[in-house]
Design a protein around this motif. Structure first.
Motif, PDB file in Angstrom:
ATOM      1  N   ALA A  72      -9.662 -71.141 -23.886  1.00 17.20           N
ATOM      2  CA  ALA A  72      -9.857 -70.602 -25.242  1.00 17.20           C
ATOM      3  C   ALA A  72     -10.781 -71.501 -26.071  1.00 17.20           C
ATOM      4  O   ALA A  72     -11.399 -71.040 -27.036  1.00 17.20           O
ATOM      5  CB  ALA A  72      -8.521 -70.442 -25.952  1.00 17.20           C
ATOM      6  N   LEU A  73     -10.888 -72.796 -25.706  1.00 20.23           N
ATOM      7  CA  LEU A  73     -11.781 -73.697 -26.432  1.00 20.23           C
ATOM      8  C   LEU A  73     -13.220 -73.206 -26.353  1.00 20.23           C
ATOM      9  O   LEU A  73     -13.894 -73.049 -27.378  1.00 20.23           O
ATOM     10  CB  LEU A  73     -11.676 -75.114 -25.858  1.00 20.23           C
ATOM     11  N   ALA A  74     -13.700 -72.992 -25.122  1.00 22.36           N
ATOM     12  CA  ALA A  74     -15.083 -72.542 -24.942  1.00 22.36           C
ATOM     13  C   ALA A  74     -15.289 -71.151 -25.542  1.00 22.36           C
ATOM     14  O   ALA A  74     -16.340 -70.857 -26.112  1.00 22.36           O
ATOM     15  CB  ALA A  74     -15.441 -72.545 -23.460  1.00 22.36           C
ATOM     16  N   TRP A  75     -14.247 -70.299 -25.431  1.00 19.38           N
ATOM     17  CA  TRP A  75     -14.371 -68.938 -25.956  1.00 19.38           C
ATOM     18  C   TRP A  75     -14.331 -68.907 -27.484  1.00 19.38           C
ATOM     19  O   TRP A  75     -14.718 -67.910 -28.096  1.00 19.38           O
ATOM     20  CB  TRP A  75     -13.276 -68.047 -25.386  1.00 19.38           C
ATOM     21  N   VAL A  81      -4.350 -72.330 -31.667  1.00 19.25           N
ATOM     22  CA  VAL A  81      -3.260 -72.767 -32.546  1.00 19.25           C
ATOM     23  C   VAL A  81      -1.931 -72.742 -31.784  1.00 19.25           C
ATOM     24  O   VAL A  81      -1.112 -73.664 -31.893  1.00 19.25           O
ATOM     25  CB  VAL A  81      -3.178 -71.878 -33.811  1.00 19.25           C
ATOM     26  N   GLU A  82      -1.740 -71.687 -31.002  1.00 20.86           N
ATOM     27  CA  GLU A  82      -0.513 -71.597 -30.206  1.00 20.86           C
ATOM     28  C   GLU A  82      -0.446 -72.731 -29.186  1.00 20.86           C
ATOM     29  O   GLU A  82       0.618 -73.343 -28.985  1.00 20.86           O
ATOM     30  CB  GLU A  82      -0.443 -70.247 -29.499  1.00 20.86           C
ATOM     31  N   ARG A  83      -1.581 -73.042 -28.547  1.00 20.47           N
ATOM     32  CA  ARG A  83      -1.615 -74.129 -27.573  1.00 20.47           C
ATOM     33  C   ARG A  83      -1.340 -75.477 -28.238  1.00 20.47           C
ATOM     34  O   ARG A  83      -0.628 -76.324 -27.695  1.00 20.47           O
ATOM     35  CB  ARG A  83      -2.986 -74.165 -26.882  1.00 20.47           C
ATOM     36  N   TYR A 116       4.068 -78.135 -22.109  1.00 18.05           N
ATOM     37  CA  TYR A 116       3.139 -78.215 -20.986  1.00 18.05           C
ATOM     38  C   TYR A 116       3.395 -79.509 -20.209  1.00 18.05           C
ATOM     39  O   TYR A 116       4.547 -79.884 -19.999  1.00 18.05           O
ATOM     40  CB  TYR A 116       1.689 -78.109 -21.485  1.00 18.05           C
ATOM     41  N   ASP A 117       2.369 -80.217 -19.806  1.00 17.50           N
ATOM     42  CA  ASP A 117       2.560 -81.406 -18.959  1.00 17.50           C
ATOM     43  C   ASP A 117       2.601 -82.690 -19.805  1.00 17.50           C
ATOM     44  O   ASP A 117       2.455 -82.658 -21.037  1.00 17.50           O
ATOM     45  CB  ASP A 117       1.451 -81.494 -17.903  1.00 17.50           C
ATOM     46  N   ALA A 118       2.768 -83.795 -19.122  1.00 17.94           N
ATOM     47  CA  ALA A 118       2.874 -85.093 -19.796  1.00 17.94           C
ATOM     48  C   ALA A 118       1.575 -85.476 -20.504  1.00 17.94           C
ATOM     49  O   ALA A 118       1.593 -86.094 -21.574  1.00 17.94           O
ATOM     50  CB  ALA A 118       3.251 -86.174 -18.776  1.00 17.94           C
TER      51      ALA A 118
END
Length: 546
Positions: free
Chosen positions: A49-52, A107-109, A118-120
């Motif tokens: 979503a960053l690139a988009w 924003v959700e991410r 998500y991960d560490a």
């Protein structure tokens, strides 16, 4: 014909260049954010979503530069080609939608990363803050910050909401039903473009999307992303530092903004120039004719002006096609009573004392339209519907003057003129001009130069009876012309076939000032009756509508 090819060829060339620039910007910035080391950690946090979000933002900057240009009427008069402008608008809206959706996902991410869903690595990146030797990456830096709070408390979020609302209002008010029936709503909401561009300039100041400032060697992203415990301890893994990019939108739009300020100054100078009334006529069909005089005013056939009447509104400017010819020492407009502004103007004029000057009038223009190209063709088909006949009044008057003066530069050798009206009163003001042209052409032995057909599309039984009684009269009972009025709508296939038969090797310019439905019909007929053989009849369609 030559000018038509140049103008339309230039418009298509501009369209191709515009598409190429859009594609280049999108691809360049997409891969910059999708593959660049500086945004590796940002990309890990936000995903694709960053690139988009960022690629459409770059395209939006470019198109926002362009979309401000049509607001400059004088520039638009020089660079005609509204189909290019419409494509820019549609493209802008599409890119804007992608940009919004991608940032909502971002924003959700951000929110989920802060809460450790998500991960560490995502958790570690989210916990960085502006204390000590670290700078933050995730704008959500507390458990109380929700996505809604982030949107409505940050510069990027607030300006984004303002921009979106302004754009929605401008788009919805551009619908034809609004423009035709509630012009004031359309006019006022379109000035939200000032709010739109102000929000756009400040939108990037929040710097909500951040990139790593120390991603260059000796920093080793491949190693460091998997060894969070070594951050700040290993020389290859200093603590990641982040900063938002420098706001760039203002650099894209500053040029058009300067042009717009110059445009407004030019309009103001035109506004304060004195305008005098030469003649005021109110026709029975509720059509107001104004003949105006202004020092230094020069026009071409089919052009239009914007009128402002301070007695009605200090802010509203309305476009009207001029019905006078360039050869005349005044310029005229015919104004039909439709909408609040025109009704108020006619009401003011109706109550003027005999011989008095009309209300103060500001005039901006003239501006160019497709009708200027009529004389580029050897053969021209002119189609007007209702008050849409006004640009062709200018064309036919100019032809009359050229014949009167034996102007050698007149290239046009044949004109077909069609006028469609719903009521008989609408023919009244234009019939005098056609009578003069009829007589002038006959005296010069050029009766075949102008073929005109008038169509009455609405009538009642009493009118039909009246026509039948006077069917054998030498002149038409409606217009007083030798050419009788037709009832119903033209058979366009028959008309185009006649033009092809009478002009087997000509290039025919087809000009319309009328509704979209009729434009669609004529455009299709031009394609249908254009011969593939370059030596035979060709039709080119031009449309004026505002």
């Amino acid at each position: 014909m030559g000018n038509w090819i140049i103008n339309h060829g230039l418009a298509y060339f501009i369209l191709v260049v515009w598409m190429a620039i859009n594609i280049f910007l999108f691809v360049w910035f997409y891969f910059l954010y999708d593959l660049g080391d500086r945004f590796f950690y940002t990309r890990h946090l936000l995903g694709s979503a960053l690139a988009w979000a960022r690629a459409p933002a770059a395209v939006l900057n470019f198109n926002c530069l362009l979309i401000l240009l049509p607001v400059c009427r004088n520039l638009l008069s020089l660079v005609r080609g509204s189909f290019v402008v419409k494509r820019i608008l549609r493209h802008l809206v599409a890119q804007y939608a992608v940009h919004i959706v991608a940032h909502l996902l971002n924003v959700e991410r951000y929110y989920n990363s802060w809460h450790g869903e998500y991960d560490a690595l995502s958790m570690a990146l989210s916990r960085l803050n502006d204390s000590g030797n670290t700078t933050y990456l995730n704008p959500i830096r507390s458990n109380t910050t929700t996505p809604n709070l982030l949107v409505f408390t940050t510069i990027a979020g607030i300006t984004g909401v303002i921009i979106t609302l302004a754009l929605i209002l401008m788009i919805t008010s551009s619908m034809e039903v609004i423009r035709r029936s509630y012009f004031e709503v359309f006019w006022f909401t379109h000035h939200l473009f000032i709010v739109f561009f102000a929000g756009l300039v400040f939108h990037g100041a929040g710097r909500i999307v951040r990139g790593q400032t120390n991603a260059n060697p000796p920093y080793n992203i491949t190693f460091c992303k998997d060894h969070i415990e070594d951050w700040g301890k290993n020389k290859m893994c200093p603590v990641p530092q982040f900063a938002g990019g420098f706001p760039q939108t203002w650099m894209w739009v500053i040029g058009p903004m300067v042009l717009y300020v110059c445009e407004r100054l030019l309009r103001f100078i035109r506004y304060i120039q004195a305008v005098k009334y030469r003649k005021i006529v109110i026709r029975p069909s509720k059509v107001l004719e104004l003949q105006l005089v202004k020092n230094g005013f020069k026009m071409d056939v089919g052009q239009y002006v914007f009128l402002n009447c301070p007695a009605i509104s200090q802010l509203e400017w309305h476009p009207f096609t001029m019905t006078s010819a360039p050869e005349e020492d005044f310029f005229s407009v015919h104004i039909r009573s439709v909408g609040d502004w025109t009704q108020k103007l006619i009401s003011i004029v109706e109550h003027l004392p005999e011989g008095a000057q009309g209300p103060k009038m500001g005039v901006d223009g003239p501006f160019g339209t497709a009708s200027e190209d009529v004389f580029d063709y050897e053969v021209a088909m002119l189609v007007g519907a209702g008050i849409g006949v006004t640009p062709f009044a200018s064309v036919l008057k100019s032809i009359w003057y050229k014949f009167k003066d034996s102007n050698p530069e007149l290239r046009t050798r044949k004109i077909y003129f069609y006028w469609l009206c719903r009521e008989t009163h609408a023919f009244e003001w234009f019939a005098d001009l056609l009578q003069v042209l009829e007589r002038e052409m006959e005296e010069r032995g050029m009766g075949d130069f102008l073929t005109y057909k008038l169509y009455l599309t609405g009538w009642d039984q009493s009118h039909a009876t009246h026509v039948m009684v006077h069917a054998d009269a030498d002149t038409d009972v409606v217009t007083g012309l030798k050419q009788k009025t037709n009832y119903g709508r033209p058979n366009w296939d028959k008309e185009f076939e006649q033009v092809c038969k009478e002009n087997p090797t000509s290039v025919v310019g087809t000009f319309l000032c009328g509704p979209v439905v009729l434009a669609t019909v004529l455009s299709k007929k031009c394609v249908k009756y254009t011969d593939m053989d370059p030596r035979k009849t060709k039709f080119y369609f031009n449309k004026e509508n505002f």
